[in-house]
Design a protein around this motif. Structure first.
Motif, PDB file in Angstrom:
ATOM      1  N   ALA A   1       0.844  -1.196   0.000  1.00 41.30           N
ATOM      2  CA  ALA A   1       0.000   0.000   0.000  1.00 41.30           C
ATOM      3  C   ALA A   1       0.879   1.246   0.000  1.00 41.30           C
ATOM      4  O   ALA A   1       2.062   1.192   0.354  1.00 41.30           O
ATOM      5  N   SER A   2       0.281   2.354  -0.370  1.00 43.24           N
ATOM      6  CA  SER A   2       0.980   3.641  -0.337  1.00 43.24           C
ATOM      7  C   SER A   2       0.714   4.309   1.017  1.00 43.24           C
ATOM      8  O   SER A   2      -0.254   3.960   1.710  1.00 43.24           O
ATOM      9  N   PRO A   3       1.519   5.289   1.387  1.00 51.60           N
ATOM     10  CA  PRO A   3       1.264   5.995   2.655  1.00 51.60           C
ATOM     11  C   PRO A   3      -0.119   6.663   2.663  1.00 51.60           C
ATOM     12  O   PRO A   3      -0.784   6.699   3.697  1.00 51.60           O
ATOM     13  N   GLU A   4      -0.560   7.163   1.502  1.00 47.80           N
ATOM     14  CA  GLU A   4      -1.871   7.806   1.425  1.00 47.80           C
ATOM     15  C   GLU A   4      -2.994   6.805   1.703  1.00 47.80           C
ATOM     16  O   GLU A   4      -3.965   7.125   2.389  1.00 47.80           O
ATOM     17  N   GLN A   5      -2.858   5.588   1.178  1.00 49.84           N
ATOM     18  CA  GLN A   5      -3.862   4.555   1.447  1.00 49.84           C
ATOM     19  C   GLN A   5      -3.911   4.220   2.933  1.00 49.84           C
ATOM     20  O   GLN A   5      -4.993   4.065   3.510  1.00 49.84           O
ATOM     21  N   ILE A   6      -2.747   4.103   3.554  1.00 52.19           N
ATOM     22  CA  ILE A   6      -2.692   3.790   4.985  1.00 52.19           C
ATOM     23  C   ILE A   6      -3.340   4.907   5.797  1.00 52.19           C
ATOM     24  O   ILE A   6      -4.149   4.642   6.702  1.00 52.19           O
ATOM     25  N   ARG A   7      -3.043   6.162   5.478  1.00 50.88           N
ATOM     26  CA  ARG A   7      -3.650   7.295   6.201  1.00 50.88           C
ATOM     27  C   ARG A   7      -5.174   7.290   6.041  1.00 50.88           C
ATOM     28  O   ARG A   7      -5.904   7.507   7.007  1.00 50.88           O
ATOM     29  N   ARG A   8      -5.645   7.033   4.813  1.00 51.50           N
ATOM     30  CA  ARG A   8      -7.085   7.018   4.556  1.00 51.50           C
ATOM     31  C   ARG A   8      -7.765   5.903   5.364  1.00 51.50           C
ATOM     32  O   ARG A   8      -8.795   6.112   5.995  1.00 51.50           O
ATOM     33  N   LEU A   9      -7.161   4.716   5.355  1.00 49.62           N
ATOM     34  CA  LEU A   9      -7.752   3.594   6.088  1.00 49.62           C
ATOM     35  C   LEU A   9      -7.703   3.809   7.599  1.00 49.62           C
ATOM     36  O   LEU A   9      -8.621   3.408   8.316  1.00 49.62           O
ATOM     37  N   LEU A  10      -6.646   4.452   8.080  1.00 49.13           N
ATOM     38  CA  LEU A  10      -6.593   4.786   9.504  1.00 49.13           C
ATOM     39  C   LEU A  10      -7.721   5.748   9.856  1.00 49.13           C
ATOM     40  O   LEU A  10      -8.380   5.608  10.898  1.00 49.13           O
ATOM     41  N   ALA A  11      -7.964   6.721   8.975  1.00 49.10           N
ATOM     42  CA  ALA A  11      -9.042   7.682   9.207  1.00 49.10           C
ATOM     43  C   ALA A  11     -10.404   6.999   9.168  1.00 49.10           C
ATOM     44  O   ALA A  11     -11.346   7.437   9.843  1.00 49.10           O
ATOM     45  N   GLU A  12     -10.519   5.919   8.402  1.00 50.91           N
ATOM     46  CA  GLU A  12     -11.773   5.168   8.328  1.00 50.91           C
ATOM     47  C   GLU A  12     -11.954   4.225   9.517  1.00 50.91           C
ATOM     48  O   GLU A  12     -12.996   3.572   9.620  1.00 50.91           O
ATOM     49  N   GLY A  13     -10.958   4.116  10.364  1.00 52.04           N
ATOM     50  CA  GLY A  13     -11.096   3.306  11.560  1.00 52.04           C
ATOM     51  C   GLY A  13     -10.475   1.920  11.491  1.00 52.04           C
ATOM     52  O   GLY A  13     -10.675   1.114  12.400  1.00 52.04           O
ATOM     53  N   ILE A  14      -9.731   1.623  10.436  1.00 50.90           N
ATOM     54  CA  ILE A  14      -9.045   0.329  10.363  1.00 50.90           C
ATOM     55  C   ILE A  14      -7.899   0.369  11.372  1.00 50.90           C
ATOM     56  O   ILE A  14      -7.102   1.305  11.383  1.00 50.90           O
ATOM     57  N   PRO A  15      -7.779  -0.630  12.255  1.00 53.69           N
ATOM     58  CA  PRO A  15      -6.751  -0.571  13.301  1.00 53.69           C
ATOM     59  C   PRO A  15      -5.332  -0.759  12.760  1.00 53.69           C
ATOM     60  O   PRO A  15      -5.113  -1.466  11.779  1.00 53.69           O
ATOM     61  N   ALA A  16      -4.408  -0.108  13.434  1.00 54.93           N
ATOM     62  CA  ALA A  16      -2.988  -0.257  13.120  1.00 54.93           C
ATOM     63  C   ALA A  16      -2.426  -1.413  13.933  1.00 54.93           C
ATOM     64  O   ALA A  16      -2.903  -1.705  15.033  1.00 54.93           O
ATOM     65  N   CYS A  17      -1.426  -2.066  13.398  1.00 50.11           N
ATOM     66  CA  CYS A  17      -0.739  -3.146  14.110  1.00 50.11           C
ATOM     67  C   CYS A  17      -0.119  -2.571  15.390  1.00 50.11           C
ATOM     68  O   CYS A  17       0.493  -1.504  15.368  1.00 50.11           O
ATOM     69  N   ILE A  18      -0.281  -3.300  16.483  1.00 50.43           N
ATOM     70  CA  ILE A  18       0.254  -2.811  17.757  1.00 50.43           C
ATOM     71  C   ILE A  18       1.760  -3.010  17.872  1.00 50.43           C
ATOM     72  O   ILE A  18       2.387  -2.466  18.773  1.00 50.43           O
ATOM     73  N   HIS A  19       2.346  -3.764  16.947  1.00 47.39           N
ATOM     74  CA  HIS A  19       3.783  -4.041  17.004  1.00 47.39           C
ATOM     75  C   HIS A  19       4.593  -3.048  16.172  1.00 47.39           C
ATOM     76  O   HIS A  19       5.602  -2.537  16.638  1.00 47.39           O
ATOM     77  N   CYS A  20       4.160  -2.780  14.957  1.00 45.19           N
ATOM     78  CA  CYS A  20       4.953  -1.914  14.071  1.00 45.19           C
ATOM     79  C   CYS A  20       4.442  -0.472  14.050  1.00 45.19           C
ATOM     80  O   CYS A  20       5.145   0.412  13.586  1.00 45.19           O
ATOM     81  N   ARG A  21       3.244  -0.243  14.523  1.00 45.17           N
ATOM     82  CA  ARG A  21       2.636   1.085  14.674  1.00 45.17           C
ATOM     83  C   ARG A  21       2.781   1.972  13.438  1.00 45.17           C
ATOM     84  O   ARG A  21       3.452   3.008  13.459  1.00 45.17           O
ATOM     85  N   PRO A  22       2.132   1.624  12.327  1.00 44.60           N
ATOM     86  CA  PRO A  22       2.214   2.486  11.143  1.00 44.60           C
ATOM     87  C   PRO A  22       1.564   3.849  11.373  1.00 44.60           C
ATOM     88  O   PRO A  22       1.956   4.839  10.750  1.00 44.60           O
ATOM     89  N   ASP A  23       0.603   3.936  12.281  1.00 41.99           N
ATOM     90  CA  ASP A  23      -0.023   5.230  12.574  1.00 41.99           C
ATOM     91  C   ASP A  23       0.991   6.199  13.180  1.00 41.99           C
ATOM     92  O   ASP A  23       1.054   7.369  12.814  1.00 41.99           O
ATOM     93  N   THR A  24       1.823   5.699  14.078  1.00 49.60           N
ATOM     94  CA  THR A  24       2.864   6.528  14.685  1.00 49.60           C
ATOM     95  C   THR A  24       3.930   6.903  13.668  1.00 49.60           C
ATOM     96  O   THR A  24       4.384   8.053  13.619  1.00 49.60           O
ATOM     97  N   ALA A  25       4.313   5.949  12.826  1.00 47.12           N
ATOM     98  CA  ALA A  25       5.344   6.210  11.823  1.00 47.12           C
ATOM     99  C   ALA A  25       4.891   7.259  10.823  1.00 47.12           C
ATOM    100  O   ALA A  25       5.711   8.041  10.330  1.00 47.12           O
ATOM    101  N   LEU A  26       3.603   7.313  10.524  1.00 44.21           N
ATOM    102  CA  LEU A  26       3.080   8.299   9.589  1.00 44.21           C
ATOM    103  C   LEU A  26       2.621   9.588  10.277  1.00 44.21           C
ATOM    104  O   LEU A  26       2.187  10.514   9.620  1.00 44.21           O
ATOM    105  N   GLY A  27       2.715   9.631  11.586  1.00 37.39           N
ATOM    106  CA  GLY A  27       2.315  10.817  12.328  1.00 37.39           C
ATOM    107  C   GLY A  27       0.806  10.960  12.469  1.00 37.39           C
ATOM    108  O   GLY A  27       0.309  12.049  12.711  1.00 37.39           O
ATOM    109  N   VAL A  28       0.079   9.856  12.322  1.00 32.17           N
ATOM    110  CA  VAL A  28      -1.373   9.883  12.474  1.00 32.17           C
ATOM    111  C   VAL A  28      -1.686   9.284  13.841  1.00 32.17           C
ATOM    112  O   VAL A  28      -1.435   8.118  14.092  1.00 32.17           O
ATOM    113  N   LEU A  29      -2.215  10.086  14.718  1.00 30.45           N
ATOM    114  CA  LEU A  29      -2.529   9.617  16.068  1.00 30.45           C
ATOM    115  C   LEU A  29      -4.032   9.587  16.239  1.00 30.45           C
ATOM    116  O   LEU A  29      -4.756  10.435  15.726  1.00 30.45           O
ATOM    117  N   GLU A  30      -4.508   8.598  16.982  1.00 33.51           N
ATOM    118  CA  GLU A  30      -5.948   8.458  17.209  1.00 33.51           C
ATOM    119  C   GLU A  30      -6.477   9.487  18.161  1.00 33.51           C
ATOM    120  O   GLU A  30      -5.919  10.006  19.009  1.00 33.51           O
TER     121      GLU A  30
END
Length: 110
Positions: A81-110
């Protein structure tokens, strides 16, 4: 009409010759396969994708979890996936992995 000789001695000679040729052909094939396998092992490994979407099971295979590339907790149902896809899915409520934390790596916090 057959091109094979009709008499027994010449047929035996032909079979002996063909067995020898088959053995040489099989050896050449094995050598070529080994050479190709060695060349393939020398290629650098493919770089893992930077971001992954883990798909669910069933109809439509919806996204169930998001990962950063190289995460050890990914399954076989991940697609790049692209970073934009990950950001969009995070905004839609798809959970981030608790081990690698892509939300933190992309600067998207819940």
């Amino acid at each position: 009409m057959s091109v094979l000789p009709p008499d027994l001695p010449r047929l035996r000679t032909l079979v002996t010759y063909l067995r020898g040729e088959l053995g040489r052909a099989e050896q050449a094939l094995a050598t070529a396969e080994e050479r190709e396998a060695l060349a393939a092992s020398r290629l650098p490994p493919k770089e893992p994708p930077a971001w992954l979407i883990e798909r669910g099971i069933g109809n439509g295979r919806p996204p169930v979890r998001l990962h950063a590339g190289g995460c050890w907790d990914t399954g076989k149902r991940c697609i790049p996936a692209s970073p934009e896809q990950i950001r969009r899915l995070l905004a839609e409520g798809i959970p981030a992995c608790i081990h690698c934390r892509p939300d933190t790596a992309l600067g998207v916090l819940e």
